[in-house]
Design a protein around this motif. Structure first.
Motif, mmCIF file in Angstrom:
data_model
loop_
_atom_site.group_PDB
_atom_site.id
_atom_site.type_symbol
_atom_site.label_atom_id
_atom_site.label_comp_id
_atom_site.label_asym_id
_atom_site.label_seq_id
_atom_site.Cartn_x
_atom_site.Cartn_y
_atom_site.Cartn_z
ATOM 1 N N PRO A 57 0.891 -1.307 0.058
ATOM 2 C CA PRO A 57 0.068 0.030 0.129
ATOM 3 C C PRO A 57 0.707 1.261 -0.031
ATOM 4 N N PHE A 58 0.754 2.134 -0.823
ATOM 5 C CA PHE A 58 1.756 3.285 -1.037
ATOM 6 C C PHE A 58 0.938 4.415 -1.876
ATOM 7 N N MET A 59 1.358 5.604 -1.464
ATOM 8 C CA MET A 59 0.989 6.857 -1.941
ATOM 9 C C MET A 59 2.173 7.814 -2.587
ATOM 10 N N TRP A 60 1.902 8.166 -3.844
ATOM 11 C CA TRP A 60 2.892 9.081 -4.380
ATOM 12 C C TRP A 60 2.103 10.597 -4.262
ATOM 13 N N ARG A 61 2.928 11.340 -3.597
ATOM 14 C CA ARG A 61 2.181 12.709 -3.501
ATOM 15 C C ARG A 61 2.757 13.667 -4.666
ATOM 16 N N TYR A 62 1.661 14.246 -5.051
ATOM 17 C CA TYR A 62 1.659 15.056 -6.538
ATOM 18 C C TYR A 62 2.504 16.308 -6.260
ATOM 19 N N ARG A 63 2.200 16.789 -5.082
ATOM 20 C CA ARG A 63 2.986 18.093 -4.809
ATOM 21 C C ARG A 63 4.428 18.011 -4.705
ATOM 22 N N ASP A 64 5.020 16.652 -4.139
ATOM 23 C CA ASP A 64 6.267 16.433 -4.065
ATOM 24 C C ASP A 64 6.876 16.172 -5.478
ATOM 25 N N ILE A 65 6.106 15.258 -6.340
ATOM 26 C CA ILE A 65 6.763 14.940 -7.560
ATOM 27 C C ILE A 65 6.786 16.053 -8.693
ATOM 28 N N LEU A 312 -2.971 6.331 4.745
ATOM 29 C CA LEU A 312 -2.236 7.273 3.865
ATOM 30 C C LEU A 312 -3.316 8.322 3.656
ATOM 31 N N ALA A 313 -2.988 9.502 4.182
ATOM 32 C CA ALA A 313 -3.513 10.771 3.878
ATOM 33 C C ALA A 313 -3.342 11.326 2.659
ATOM 34 N N TRP A 314 -4.335 11.744 1.889
ATOM 35 C CA TRP A 314 -4.272 12.330 0.492
ATOM 36 C C TRP A 314 -4.931 13.415 0.178
ATOM 37 N N SER A 315 -4.443 14.213 -0.898
ATOM 38 C CA SER A 315 -5.009 15.552 -1.416
ATOM 39 C C SER A 315 -5.172 15.423 -2.871
ATOM 40 N N GLU A 316 -5.776 16.516 -3.266
ATOM 41 C CA GLU A 316 -5.808 16.624 -4.722
ATOM 42 C C GLU A 316 -4.498 16.212 -5.462
ATOM 43 N N HIS A 330 -11.950 4.003 2.837
ATOM 44 C CA HIS A 330 -11.882 5.582 2.366
ATOM 45 C C HIS A 330 -12.473 6.496 3.223
ATOM 46 N N ARG A 331 -12.283 7.655 3.472
ATOM 47 C CA ARG A 331 -12.802 8.701 4.012
ATOM 48 C C ARG A 331 -12.417 10.069 3.601
ATOM 49 N N ALA A 332 -13.415 10.702 3.128
ATOM 50 C CA ALA A 332 -13.250 12.192 2.801
ATOM 51 C C ALA A 332 -13.196 13.168 3.817
ATOM 52 N N GLN A 333 -12.567 14.042 3.803
ATOM 53 C CA GLN A 333 -12.612 15.072 5.108
ATOM 54 C C GLN A 333 -12.986 16.406 4.624
ATOM 55 N N GLY A 334 -13.813 17.066 5.326
ATOM 56 C CA GLY A 334 -14.215 18.440 5.007
ATOM 57 C C GLY A 334 -15.213 18.583 3.953
ATOM 58 N N GLN A 335 -14.990 18.165 2.716
ATOM 59 C CA GLN A 335 -16.180 18.014 1.562
ATOM 60 C C GLN A 335 -15.992 16.813 0.927
ATOM 61 N N ASP A 336 -16.744 16.802 -0.157
ATOM 62 C CA ASP A 336 -16.955 15.256 -0.739
ATOM 63 C C ASP A 336 -15.609 15.292 -1.547
ATOM 64 N N ALA A 337 -15.118 14.181 -1.966
ATOM 65 C CA ALA A 337 -13.968 13.991 -2.643
ATOM 66 C C ALA A 337 -14.290 13.024 -3.872
ATOM 67 N N TYR A 338 -13.381 13.283 -4.833
ATOM 68 C CA TYR A 338 -13.485 12.478 -6.300
ATOM 69 C C TYR A 338 -12.363 11.778 -6.569
ATOM 70 N N LEU A 339 -12.555 10.606 -6.821
ATOM 71 C CA LEU A 339 -11.608 9.575 -7.126
ATOM 72 C C LEU A 339 -11.685 8.968 -8.428
ATOM 73 N N PHE A 340 -10.393 8.767 -9.033
ATOM 74 C CA PHE A 340 -10.663 7.924 -10.376
ATOM 75 C C PHE A 340 -9.776 6.635 -10.097
ATOM 76 N N HIS A 341 -10.293 5.337 -10.208
ATOM 77 C CA HIS A 341 -9.990 4.151 -10.179
ATOM 78 C C HIS A 341 -9.418 3.565 -11.445
ATOM 79 N N VAL A 342 -8.485 2.549 -11.184
ATOM 80 C CA VAL A 342 -7.739 1.663 -12.342
ATOM 81 C C VAL A 342 -7.690 0.434 -11.752
ATOM 82 N N ASP A 343 -8.316 -0.521 -12.423
ATOM 83 C CA ASP A 343 -8.009 -1.737 -11.853
ATOM 84 C C ASP A 343 -7.848 -2.686 -12.714
#
Length: 357
Positions: A57-65, A312-316, A330-343
């Protein structure tokens, strides 16, 4: 008692013979014939009850990349890169494998104003999911598709495609391919071609397939349906549809839409599946465990996902890898979130072993 004589309630040997148990001359004799005994490695190939998994389980943070992706634009001109991509590599597989999961390759691709990524086609199937920027486009078999944030564009196997940028500022999209599987089959290659001649009409998402349940009349009873009738799926339409679905979906059910072939209702590609999900803020959502691996990209919002106990804490803009058979919340915080899934569920279904439980 010999451990090989011990059996469990199903009649299976509790332990299997080891390579060290065999005479060295026997092992050498069969190895010299390019033959190996199965039983010392059987549990590695067919583990009991649950697959062995290297995927983390891993997350790539966009603002870092993102800064490194933009610097790649300074360091490497498009002529030297062909496709200027930073590949998201799952730590469980290492940097050399270039995979997010065993079957899914994911990269972040950058194109700058005035650039053209040359026309080619290849055996792996690919999609492009736009992260940021305006003015980019992808042309697939002469059909020019504008690229706006959140748009999904298909480039199926052996279909000609090229990219360009007619606007200002960087355009970045997420590439997702079935490349690991095609490469493992020793079937991965590309063919270069001349620039495409673009057809004058808008892409099919803007004229032929504007509304679910409505098709061109000529499609009825067609003996030969187009294999990929819709190449572009605009995010504006998908987001609106998710809003309508949310209004009639019970709070404990997923607000999720699958991208499908509008002519058949089947997944739009044969090996990889795609869907968009709206997560309601402040509400945990735990999908059923699945045999499929997946990658999730955050289109809008922030929140967190717990994957097999890893939080894993995520953002846009962030992208997450989910192993097979994982327990997920999964849980969204503050307001609804939108996710794109590939499987890789379509591939597993075709092969007859997809499960959810």
């Amino acid at each position: 008692m010999n451990p090989l004589d011990a059996v469990n309630s199903l009649g299976h040997a509790e332990s299997l013979g080891r390579l060290e148990d065999l005479p060295p001359d026997y092992v050498k004799a069969i190895n010299d014939l390019s033959v190996a005994p199965l039983w010392p490695q059987l549990r590695g190939l067919l583990p009991r009850d649950k697959p062995a998994r290297a995927t983390q389980p891993f997350m790539w943070r966009y603002r870092d990349i993102r800064p490194h992706l933009l610097r790649a634009g300074e360091l490497t001109p498009i002529e030297k890169a062909e496709r200027r991509v930073l590949v998201l590599c799952n730590p469980g597989h290492g940097l050399d494998k270039l995979v997010a999961t065993p079957t899914i390759y994911v990269g972040l691709q950058l194109i700058l104003p005035g650039e053209v990524a040359p026309n080619h086609r290849h055996t792996p199937t690919a999609v492009r999911f736009v992260i940021e920027g305006e003015g980019g486009y992808t042309t697939v078999n002469g059909e020019k598709c504008p690229m706006h944030k959140g748009d999904l564009i298909l480039t199926p196997a052996l279909n000609w495609h090229e990219h360009g940028h007619e606007g200002s500022g960087p355009v970045v999209w997420l590439d997702a391919l079935d490349l690991p599987m095609i490469y493992a089959m020793e079937a991965s290659y590309a063919i270069e071609g001349p620039n495409q001649t673009v057809r004058p009409e808008a892409d099919a998402s803007q004229n032929k397939y504007r509304r679910a349940g409505l098709l061109p009349y000529a499609s009825l009873g067609a003996a030969l349906r187009p294999k990929y009738p819709q190449i572009r799926f605009p995010w504006a339409d998908v987001r609106e549809a998710l809003g309508a679905l949310a209004a009639v979906t019970p709070k404990d059910e997923a607000v999720q839409l699958a991208y499908v072939n509008p002519e058949t209702g089947l997944p739009c590609l044969a090996t990889l599946g795609f869907s968009a999900q709206r997560l309601r803020a402040g509400q945990d959502f735990s999908p059923r465990k699945r045999s499929a691996s997946s990658v999730i990209h955050v289109i809008e919002g922030r929140g967190e996902s717990v994957i097999d106990g890893t939080t894993l804490a995520w953002s846009e803009g962030d992208t997450l890898a989910i192993p097979t058979h994982a327990a997920v919340t999964h849980r969204a915080q503050g307001q609804d979130a939108y996710l794109f899934h590939v499987d890789d569920a379509p591939m597993q279904r075709a092969l007859g072993f997809y499960e959810d439980f």
